[in-house]
Design a protein around this motif. Structure first.
Motif, PDB file in Angstrom:
ATOM      1  N   TYR A  68       0.630  -6.873  -3.799  1.00 53.21           N
ATOM      2  CA  TYR A  68       0.481  -8.323  -3.648  1.00 53.21           C
ATOM      3  C   TYR A  68       0.711  -9.038  -4.981  1.00 53.21           C
ATOM      4  CZ  TYR A  68      -1.605 -12.885  -2.777  1.00 53.21           C
ATOM      5  OH  TYR A  68      -1.817 -14.238  -2.678  1.00 53.21           O
ATOM      6  N   HIS A  72       3.088 -11.979  -6.447  1.00 52.49           N
ATOM      7  CA  HIS A  72       2.382 -13.175  -6.918  1.00 52.49           C
ATOM      8  C   HIS A  72       1.909 -12.905  -8.348  1.00 52.49           C
ATOM      9  CE1 HIS A  72       2.077 -13.114  -2.516  1.00 52.49           C
ATOM     10  NE2 HIS A  72       2.049 -14.435  -2.570  1.00 52.49           N
ATOM     11  N   ASP A 336      -5.403 -16.498   0.467  1.00 51.57           N
ATOM     12  CA  ASP A 336      -4.018 -16.085   0.651  1.00 51.57           C
ATOM     13  C   ASP A 336      -3.895 -14.561   0.628  1.00 51.57           C
ATOM     14  OD1 ASP A 336      -1.154 -17.141   0.769  1.00 51.57           O
ATOM     15  OD2 ASP A 336      -1.036 -15.667  -0.858  1.00 51.57           O
ATOM     16  N   LYS A 339      -5.367 -13.172   3.911  1.00 48.31           N
ATOM     17  CA  LYS A 339      -4.441 -13.476   5.000  1.00 48.31           C
ATOM     18  C   LYS A 339      -3.284 -12.489   4.987  1.00 48.31           C
ATOM     19  CE  LYS A 339      -1.516 -16.992   4.931  1.00 48.31           C
ATOM     20  NZ  LYS A 339      -0.921 -18.370   5.040  1.00 48.31           N
ATOM     21  N   TRP A 340      -2.791 -12.162   3.803  1.00 47.76           N
ATOM     22  CA  TRP A 340      -1.702 -11.184   3.673  1.00 47.76           C
ATOM     23  C   TRP A 340      -2.166  -9.795   4.085  1.00 47.76           C
ATOM     24  CZ3 TRP A 340      -1.483  -6.908   0.354  1.00 47.76           C
ATOM     25  CH2 TRP A 340      -0.243  -6.271   0.267  1.00 47.76           C
ATOM     26  N   SER A 343      -2.562  -9.487   7.858  1.00 54.70           N
ATOM     27  CA  SER A 343      -1.391  -9.819   8.662  1.00 54.70           C
ATOM     28  C   SER A 343      -0.913  -8.573   9.389  1.00 54.70           C
ATOM     29  CB  SER A 343      -0.274 -10.364   7.770  1.00 54.70           C
ATOM     30  OG  SER A 343       0.219  -9.329   6.918  1.00 54.70           O
ATOM     31  N   GLY A 346       0.606  -6.345   6.684  1.00 52.58           N
ATOM     32  CA  GLY A 346      -0.375  -5.829   5.737  1.00 52.58           C
ATOM     33  C   GLY A 346      -1.345  -4.860   6.378  1.00 52.58           C
TER      34      GLY A 346
END
Length: 438
Positions: A68, A72, A336, A339-340, A343, A346
């Motif tokens: 991740y 990011h 965030d 949520k990832w 998902s 993920g």
């Protein structure tokens, strides 16, 4: 709740949590304030993530955190187990709340939701999960309810499961019995348990934990619901209704009258005994498949037996709880990331890789789910059984104390020292104070 429904009821730690945080908050205490209001997705942020995982899972968690942060680069994630065991996380969180050293994200057992929400330290995600990109409605209802306390969403489901019936095929074959089916009644279950029992061989038809822990308590809830009963009526105990008595009497008859039920004083012995061929059937969750596979056991999985055609089960979702540090960028970045992680893409890399059920129905079509079902043939049955998890355990701050009282009552009944009605009435009386304050 991961194996072996390991949820020790840490009443002292929970009391400490409520005390040190000055916990009289409710869903409106933040006056609707959004912890992530003003969040800048490009801001440099460092997040602390307490994963609560074992060594292998912790390695995977760190790998996913790195994946991740590579996408990011403005976000740094410090991932650690948080405590020596998952059970100890509640104590660490309590201490962290008073010293302002609590994390941005922490693993938590679902039954802690009420206490954590009452701490006043959690984020209010109620409006955030309405964002279509979150896919909140795709998550199992029991998991969504568990992540919600007093109308406030405090986190995301981290793990979903349910109780089903696992059986030893060789013991059924040796007894000349047909395998259990999804249409079995509790009478069918009791009859098979009697025929599978041979105390001369140290063999029992089924088993039950009488440790008084949540493992003891939550096995009763499906039968209570199948009989049309409720755990609570508002803030009042309702499990001691006629439905609750009938549910507990189902197990008492097997333990006391038939002596076809092995009573485990520890929570730790009945699954190994099942895997060793000493127990014919257990009511357990997906984690049991991992151990059965390792033991080389030939087993099958069906839905729970039903009452009048109702085969409701119970799910014990665990959570990723998100905390508020009055820093919009930390709050937004933690949302965030989770949520990832939860998902479709993920979660396939996380839960399915660990041998857990997927969080989302959409994962059914992923290569990871196909591999999971191939490795754990009962996995498809557990996945389908999520549809029978129609209710959730209460997410009130008094649940832990109530569960301990109910667990003690069940243990007395199954060991033949008290009637179902008297024991449940006593548990209800002991629980009223804690529930009234929730």
């Amino acid at each position: 709740m991961r194996k072996p429904r390991r949820q020790a009821l840490l009443a002292g730690a929970v009391t400490l949590l409520l005390t040190v945080a000055g916990c009289t908050s409710d869903a409106d205490d933040d006056n609707g304030r959004d912890a992530a209001e003003g969040y800048d997705p490009a801001a440099q942020v460092t997040l602390t993530w307490w994963t609560g995982q074992t060594e292998d899972a912790q390695t995977l968690a760190e790998k996913l955190a790195a994946e991740y942060t590579k996408a990011h680069p403005n976000v740094t994630i410090k991932a650690s187990t948080g405590a020596s065991t998952t059970d100890d996380l509640i104590t660490k969180l309590s201490a962290g709340f008073t010293s302002d050293t609590y994390p941005d994200i922490s693993y938590a057992y679902g039954s802690w939701a009420g206490e954590l929400q009452a701490s006043g330290k959690t984020q209010n995600l109620t409006k955030y999960v309405e964002d279509p990109s979150v896919g909140w409605s795709e998550l199992p209802e029991a998991a969504r309810l568990t992540a919600t306390s007093k109308g406030t969403v405090i986190g995301f489901p981290a793990l979903v499961d349910n109780l089903a019936l696992l059986y030893n095929k060789k013991l059924f074959d040796a007894a000349g019995l047909g395998y259990p089916t999804d249409n079995w009644s509790w009478d069918d279950f009791r009859s098979a348990a009697k025929k599978l029992t041979d105390q001369g061989k140290g063999q029992y038809g089924t088993a039950y934990s009488v440790s008084g822990s949540e493992d003891t308590t939550w096995h009763l809830w499906p039968l209570l619901w199948q009989h049309g009963g409720k755990i609570l009526d508002g803030k009042k105990p309702a499990f001691n209704s006629d439905a609750g008595v009938a549910a507990l009497e189902t197990f008492r008859a097997m333990a006391v009258d038939d002596k076809s039920m092995y009573l485990d004083q520890t929570d730790e012995r009945y699954l190994p005994l099942f895997n060793d061929g000493h127990i014919g059937m257990v009511l357990s969750g997906p984690w049991a498949m991992l151990e059965a596979n390792q033991a080389g056991l030939e087993f099958g999985v069906t839905a729970l037996p039903g009452y009048n055609g109702d085969h409701q089960t119970v799910s014990g979702p665990d959570l990723w709880v998100l905390y508020d540090h009055e820093d919009a960028n930390r709050a937004g970045a933690s949302r965030d990331f989770i949520k990832w992680l939860t998902s479709k893409e993920g979660d396939a890399k996380w839960n399915l890789a660990l041998g857990n059920l997927p969080l989302r129905a959409s994962e059914r079509d992923t290569p990871e789910f196909a591999s999971y079902v191939q490795e754990y043939p009962g996995g498809q049955k557990f996945f389908d059984n999520l549809a029978n998890a129609k209710q959730a355990r209460p997410t009130v701050s008094g649940y832990e104390e109530m569960s301990r009282n109910v667990g003690d009552a069940i243990a007395k009944v199954l060991q033949g020292t008290e009637s179902a009605k008297k024991a449940l009435d006593e548990a209800a009386a002991k629980s009223r104070g804690a529930l009234a304050d929730s």
